[in-house]
Design an enzyme around this catalytic site. Structure first.
Site, mmCIF file in Angstrom:
data_model
loop_
_atom_site.group_PDB
_atom_site.id
_atom_site.type_symbol
_atom_site.label_atom_id
_atom_site.label_comp_id
_atom_site.label_asym_id
_atom_site.label_seq_id
_atom_site.Cartn_x
_atom_site.Cartn_y
_atom_site.Cartn_z
ATOM 1 N N CYS A 139 -11.817 27.346 35.031
ATOM 2 C CA CYS A 139 -13.091 27.948 35.466
ATOM 3 C C CYS A 139 -13.192 27.952 36.992
ATOM 4 C CB CYS A 139 -14.285 27.210 34.866
ATOM 5 S SG CYS A 139 -14.695 27.717 33.190
ATOM 6 N N HIS B 293 -16.528 30.793 29.406
ATOM 7 C CA HIS B 293 -16.029 29.563 30.026
ATOM 8 C C HIS B 293 -14.680 29.223 29.404
ATOM 9 C CE1 HIS B 293 -19.652 28.685 32.262
ATOM 10 N NE2 HIS B 293 -20.354 28.987 31.188
#
Length: 109
Positions: A34, A22
């Site tokens: 993201c 992430h």
């Protein structure tokens, strides 16, 4: 950090790609890095299915932010289409990296 690994064949074709992690650019649901990476990669896989007629058999996993696709052996004409779409994906991911280099790393193997 998002780590993108592009596996290449000896003749520089994309054999597989893996996305994991992430970005942690912002809180969950507001992380534009993201979201951008997800949109590019999933959009590419959707285009592979829609435009090249290849249904991607992907591995994906939960909270670790994991996506992997191994390009299957394909007839030349189909493979050429898939390769062009995958190259477009790499260009789009590199554009994200140009703006957010602290949050995404792209490596070629």
């Amino acid at each position: 950090m998002i780590k993108v690994t592009i596996n290449l064949t000896s003749d520089r074709k994309i054999a597989a790609f893996t996305v994991e992690g992430h970005a942690n650019f912002d809180k969950y649901g507001s992380d534009v890095v993201c979201a951008g990476v997800s949109a590019v990669t999933i959009g590419t896989l959707n285009a592979v299915e829609s435009l090249a007629g290849v249904v991607p058999d992907v591995e994906q996993g939960g909270k670790g932010g994991y996506l992997h696709w191994q390009v299957p052996e394909l007839p030349k004409e189909t493979d050429d289409k898939v390769q062009l779409l995958l190259q477009g994906m790499v260009v789009a991911l590199q554009s994200i990296k140009d703006s957010y280099s602290d949050y995404i790393k792209i490596s070629f193997k």
